[in-house]
Design a protein around this motif. Structure first.
Motif, mmCIF file in Angstrom:
data_model
loop_
_atom_site.group_PDB
_atom_site.id
_atom_site.type_symbol
_atom_site.label_atom_id
_atom_site.label_comp_id
_atom_site.label_asym_id
_atom_site.label_seq_id
_atom_site.Cartn_x
_atom_site.Cartn_y
_atom_site.Cartn_z
ATOM 1 N N GLN A 129 0.807 -1.213 0.000
ATOM 2 C CA GLN A 129 0.000 0.000 0.000
ATOM 3 C C GLN A 129 0.840 1.264 0.000
ATOM 4 O O GLN A 129 0.450 2.272 -0.573
ATOM 5 C CB GLN A 129 -0.961 0.024 1.193
ATOM 6 C CG GLN A 129 -1.966 1.171 1.075
ATOM 7 C CD GLN A 129 -2.975 1.216 2.190
ATOM 8 O OE1 GLN A 129 -2.935 0.436 3.126
ATOM 9 N NE2 GLN A 129 -3.892 2.166 2.099
ATOM 10 N N ASP A 130 2.005 1.242 0.633
ATOM 11 C CA ASP A 130 2.851 2.431 0.673
ATOM 12 C C ASP A 130 3.292 2.804 -0.740
ATOM 13 O O ASP A 130 3.915 2.011 -1.446
ATOM 14 C CB ASP A 130 4.071 2.167 1.557
ATOM 15 C CG ASP A 130 4.934 3.400 1.723
ATOM 16 O OD1 ASP A 130 5.732 3.672 0.793
ATOM 17 O OD2 ASP A 130 4.827 4.076 2.754
ATOM 18 N N ALA A 186 6.610 2.345 -5.745
ATOM 19 C CA ALA A 186 7.404 2.974 -6.805
ATOM 20 C C ALA A 186 8.786 2.344 -6.928
ATOM 21 O O ALA A 186 9.390 2.372 -8.000
ATOM 22 C CB ALA A 186 7.534 4.473 -6.536
ATOM 23 N N LEU A 187 9.273 1.746 -5.836
ATOM 24 C CA LEU A 187 10.583 1.092 -5.850
ATOM 25 C C LEU A 187 10.504 -0.376 -6.253
ATOM 26 O O LEU A 187 11.505 -1.085 -6.192
ATOM 27 C CB LEU A 187 11.243 1.223 -4.468
ATOM 28 C CG LEU A 187 11.718 2.630 -4.116
ATOM 29 C CD1 LEU A 187 12.117 2.702 -2.646
ATOM 30 C CD2 LEU A 187 12.874 3.050 -5.011
ATOM 31 N N GLY A 188 9.318 -0.829 -6.647
ATOM 32 C CA GLY A 188 9.169 -2.191 -7.140
ATOM 33 C C GLY A 188 8.557 -3.166 -6.167
ATOM 34 O O GLY A 188 8.346 -4.346 -6.507
ATOM 35 N N ASP A 193 8.846 -2.458 4.052
ATOM 36 C CA ASP A 193 7.477 -2.901 3.774
ATOM 37 C C ASP A 193 7.491 -3.849 2.578
ATOM 38 O O ASP A 193 8.492 -3.945 1.870
ATOM 39 C CB ASP A 193 6.573 -1.708 3.408
ATOM 40 C CG ASP A 193 6.520 -0.628 4.465
ATOM 41 O OD1 ASP A 193 6.403 -0.977 5.650
ATOM 42 O OD2 ASP A 193 6.599 0.566 4.098
ATOM 43 N N GLY A 194 6.332 -4.481 2.351
ATOM 44 C CA GLY A 194 6.164 -5.210 1.104
ATOM 45 C C GLY A 194 5.849 -6.679 1.224
ATOM 46 O O GLY A 194 5.388 -7.297 0.256
#
Length: 431
Positions: free
Chosen positions: A272-273, A278-280, A286-287
């Motif tokens: 969600q961030d 944008a960094l993939g 996070d992620g």
């Protein structure tokens, strides 16, 4: 009804003994294994189902905990959730509530994946870093700039890996560069960010720090954080549903979070961030997406001192270091002054939040040695070694809007994480 905390309910206890005797009659090998474990072997190496009473919990009180989550979902405070409670190696409660997507008739199931957001910091990044320390690839006193040369800018040449792990790097809380379409340019600008305070002198919980720590791990290993974590953590533990960037096949099982103005859609199966997206999507802060059952395996591995299912992930010493207070100069009394201050400024381990007396998102009843992690989408895990238990609460509340002190407070109040963890401790009948 169960008796008061700290006393025995004779009928429940005898029922527990009866079940244990029945199991022993048909599984003497399993019984002998547990007896051996009780005399110095590894206790409950793998999670198994069990009744609350068999591990000293009151089922009525545990049902009350789950009923309160259900009530919050019914009241529309968040769309859905999965909750899991385990003690002494037995999963004694695992429930699903609500829907995967707000306003749609798509029920949450026990195997639903959630966007964990900052739980990534322990489930992937800090654990990977400690594995590399034990491998000899990293040292806690290594300089970050030796792996990320751009990091040396603006007086940061002396910042150490240890400072990154324990949130004392000197970097600000975050840094957003959403105006820049080039990921490599973003990474450079992040690495060059000036210090906000002298490293190693205070705690400031920082997504920017853990983004760069994840980048450092990738430079040290020559592979991305997802691949390394799957190879050294999640794969060996058979956490098959734990991943960055869920595949298309997993999206139907993934809970949606909130609406992204930048992407112009409700986010589902994407972190969600917006900066991490944008960094993939494979980023140190996070992620990660996962299920409550996979996270339970990770929690039990931590309780087991780094081992699960015959596989060792970390040494006992490594686990102990991760969950110890690595910032002893920080006074809890001075920093545990609000829910957001608790997250940002209180003493920390390597990646982990530590139990405090006032404003912990894990409530006020966990033991002094308890440790846990919160994710900004409304996801939580806390482990209480003294009671040999843990709880996992995953919701798709989504990031607070705006993400400020009031927004954080509202998210915690809506999800009721403190009520959940206080409730499962209240269910303990005897230690």
């Amino acid at each position: 009804m169960c008796t008061e905390h700290g006393t025995l309910n004779r009928r429940r206890l005898l029922q527990g003994f009866g079940r244990a005797a029945a199991v022993a009659a048909f599984a003497p090998a399993a019984l002998s294994t547990r007896v051996a474990e009780a005399h110095g072997g590894l206790a409950h190496d793998q999670l198994v189902p069990g009744s609350p009473e068999s591990v000293g919990l009151c089922s009525d009180r545990l049902e009350d905990v789950f009923a309160r989550i259900s009530r919050r979902v019914t009241d529309g405070l968040f769309p859905g959730a999965v909750a899991l409670v385990a003690r002494r190696g037995r999963i004694v409660g695992h429930r699903a509530f609500g829907t995967r997507v707000r306003g749609q008739d798509e029920p949450v199931t026990l195997d639903t994946l959630f966007d964990l957001l900052s739980i990534t910091k322990v489930l992937a990044t800090a654990t990977s870093a400690m594995i590399l320390v034990e491998d000899g690839v990293l040292r806690l006193n290594d300089r970050v700039a030796d792996f990320l040369p751009d990091f040396a800018a603006n007086g940061k040449a002396g910042v150490k890996v240890r400072d990154m792990l324990r949130y004392t790097s000197g970097l600000p809380l975050d840094g957003h560069f959403l105006d820049d379409p080039d990921p490599e340019s973003i990474w450079q600008r992040m690495a060059e960010t000036p210090l906000e305070y002298v490293p190693g002198t205070q705690v400031l919980y920082s997504d920017l720090t853990y983004r760069l720590l994840g980048r450092l791990i990738e430079e040290a290993t020559g592979t991305d954080l997802d691949t390394f974590a799957k190879t050294r953590i999640w794969g060996p533990l058979r956490m098959r549903d734990t991943t960055f960037n869920p595949s298309p096949a997993l999206i139907p099982r993934t809970a949606a979070t909130g609406y992204s103005e930048l992407r112009g859609r409700v986010v589902r199966g994407e972190v969600q961030d917006d900066q991490d997206y944008a960094l993939g999507g494979i980023v140190g802060c996070d992620g990660v997406f996962s299920t409550a059952r996979d996270i339970a395996v990770f929690c039990q591995m931590m309780l087991n001192g780094g081992r699960y299912g015959g596989v060792r992930i970390l040494s006992r010493q490594g686990v102990a270091a991760m969950v110890a207070n690595q910032t002893p100069w920080v006074r809890e009394a001075d920093t545990d002054v609000s829910p957001l201050a608790n997250l940002l400024f209180t003493p920390k381990g390597y990646g982990w939040e530590l139990a405090t007396r006032r404003f912990s998102n894990g409530g006020m009843r966990l033991g002094k040695t308890a440790y846990g992690k919160a994710g900004g989408t409304g996801t939580f895990l806390w482990i209480d070694p003294r009671r040999d238990m843990f709880g996992v609460l995953l919701t798709n509340h989504g990031l607070p809007t705006p993400f400020d002190e009031l927004g954080w407070n509202r998210m915690l109040d809506a999800v009721g994480s403190a009520e959940f963890f206080d409730g499962i401790v209240n269910a303990v009948m005897y230690d």
